[in-house]
Design an enzyme around this catalytic site. Structure first.
Site, PDB file in Angstrom:
ATOM      1  N   LYS A 232      96.801 104.922  15.246  1.00 50.63           N
ATOM      2  CA  LYS A 232      95.395 104.676  15.576  1.00 50.63           C
ATOM      3  C   LYS A 232      94.937 105.427  16.825  1.00 50.63           C
ATOM      4  CE  LYS A 232      92.038 101.008  16.337  1.00 50.63           C
ATOM      5  NZ  LYS A 232      91.811  99.565  16.389  1.00 50.63           N
TER       6      LYS A 232
ATOM      7  N   TYR B  87      92.009  88.378  21.632  1.00 44.06           N
ATOM      8  CA  TYR B  87      92.842  89.011  20.617  1.00 44.06           C
ATOM      9  C   TYR B  87      94.121  88.210  20.340  1.00 44.06           C
ATOM     10  CZ  TYR B  87      95.682  92.540  18.309  1.00 44.06           C
ATOM     11  OH  TYR B  87      96.479  93.211  17.423  1.00 44.06           O
TER      12      TYR B  87
ATOM     13  N   HIS C  48      93.732  97.642  25.355  1.00 42.69           N
ATOM     14  CA  HIS C  48      92.421  96.994  25.389  1.00 42.69           C
ATOM     15  C   HIS C  48      91.687  97.382  26.673  1.00 42.69           C
ATOM     16  CE1 HIS C  48      93.939  93.572  22.575  1.00 42.69           C
ATOM     17  NE2 HIS C  48      93.559  94.626  21.897  1.00 42.69           N
TER      18      HIS C  48
ATOM     19  N   ARG D 127     101.281  97.790  15.713  1.00 46.71           N
ATOM     20  CA  ARG D 127     100.376  97.612  14.581  1.00 46.71           C
ATOM     21  C   ARG D 127     101.186  97.805  13.305  1.00 46.71           C
ATOM     22  NH1 ARG D 127      97.691 100.690  18.212  1.00 46.71           N
ATOM     23  NH2 ARG D 127      95.739  99.840  19.001  1.00 46.71           N
TER      24      ARG D 127
ATOM     25  N   ARG E 143     101.651  91.275  15.463  1.00 45.60           N
ATOM     26  CA  ARG E 143     101.243  91.845  16.753  1.00 45.60           C
ATOM     27  C   ARG E 143     100.659  90.771  17.668  1.00 45.60           C
ATOM     28  NH1 ARG E 143      99.582  96.876  19.101  1.00 45.60           N
ATOM     29  NH2 ARG E 143      97.424  96.919  19.816  1.00 45.60           N
TER      30      ARG E 143
ATOM     31  N   HIS F 212      98.596  91.531  10.829  1.00 43.63           N
ATOM     32  CA  HIS F 212      98.206  91.597  12.243  1.00 43.63           C
ATOM     33  C   HIS F 212      98.715  90.388  13.023  1.00 43.63           C
ATOM     34  CE1 HIS F 212      96.125  94.629  14.406  1.00 43.63           C
ATOM     35  NE2 HIS F 212      95.341  93.786  15.031  1.00 43.63           N
TER      36      HIS F 212
END
Length: 191
Positions: free
Chosen positions: A69, A174, A165, A40, A142, A139
Site C-alpha cells: 500500500k 483504528y 497513521h 496488512r 492487524r 484486518h
C-alpha cells in the site's frame, strides 16, 4: 466493506490458535504471523518462503519487505510464536524458497485475500467470536496486534509509526480503543 474489530480477549486468541492449529497449519501460521506482525493482509499474502527462511531451512530472525500500500520498506523481528508456527507449517510441505509462503491448496499459487478472509472468519465463527456487533475479518489480525501492543503499555506514537497513521487519534480509533476504555483511566486512577 464492513468495519472489523480486534480480538480483545486473549482467551479468544488462544481459542482461535487452537482451532486453526487443529484444522490447518497454514491457516494457523497465517493467523499467528498476522497478529504478531501487524502487517496488512496484502503484505502477509505476498510473503515468499525466502522472506522467512534461510537456504539452510532455518527461520530468519527478521522479515524485510516493501509494503504494497505505501511502497515503504519495512523490517521487523519474527516473534518466537511466529517462528514456531512457520516451522510447524513448512515441515508439512515440500517447497522452493521462491514459492509463496501461504499457498492455495488448489492452485499452488499464493492464497488470495478472499480465501484468507474465509479462513479467519470461519474460525472466528466456529469459536463463537463473530456477533452482530463484533465483525471479524483479515484486518482483525492487524488490529489485534495494535490493540494488545497498546494494552501492554507500548507508546501510542510507536504504534502510530508502525501503522503509518497521521495522528494518535486515528491509531486509537483504528485499534478499537473505545470511549469506555478511555473513561476507565479517569475512574480507576482516582487520585
Amino acid at each position: 466493506m464492513e468495519y472489523v474489530q480486534p480480538i480483545r480477549d486473549r482467551k479468544k486468541i488462544a481459542a482461535m490458535k487452537k482451532y486453526l492449529k487443529g484444522s490447518n497449519l497454514r491457516d494457523h501460521c497465517l493467523f499467528v504471523l498476522g497478529i504478531g506482525s501487524g502487517l496488512r493482509i496484502s503484505d502477509l499474502l505476498q510473503l515468499k518462503i525466502e522472506d522467512v527462511m534461510t537456504e539452510r531451512k532455518k527461520v530468519k530472525s527478521r522479515i524485510l519487505l516493501r509494503e504494497k500500500k505505501t511502497n515503504k520498506q519495512r523490517s521487523f523481528p519474527i516473534s518466537d510464536n511466529a517462528k514456531k508456527a512457520i516451522e510447524e507449517y513448512l515441515a508439512t510441505r515440500d517447497y522452493q524458497l521462491n514459492e509463496p509462503l501461504f499457498i492455495s491448496r488448489k492452485k499452488r499459487s499464493a492464497l488470495q485475500r478472499a480465501q484468507a478472509y474465509k479462513v479467519i472468519n470461519d474460525a472466528a465463527q466456529s469459536i463463537g467470536l463473530v456477533t452482530k456487533e463484533n465483525k471479524i475479518g483479515t484486518h482483525t489480525l492487524r488490529k489485534t496486534f495494535g490493540y494488545h501492543a497498546y494494552q501492554s503499555g507500548y507508546d501510542l506514537t510507536l504504534l502510530q509509526k508502525i501503522f503509518n497513521h497521521s495522528t494518535p487519534s486515528i491509531t486509537l480509533r483504528y485499534i478499537g480503543i473505545e470511549q469506555e476504555e478511555l473513561d476507565d483511566v479517569y475512574m480507576n486512577l482516582n487520585l
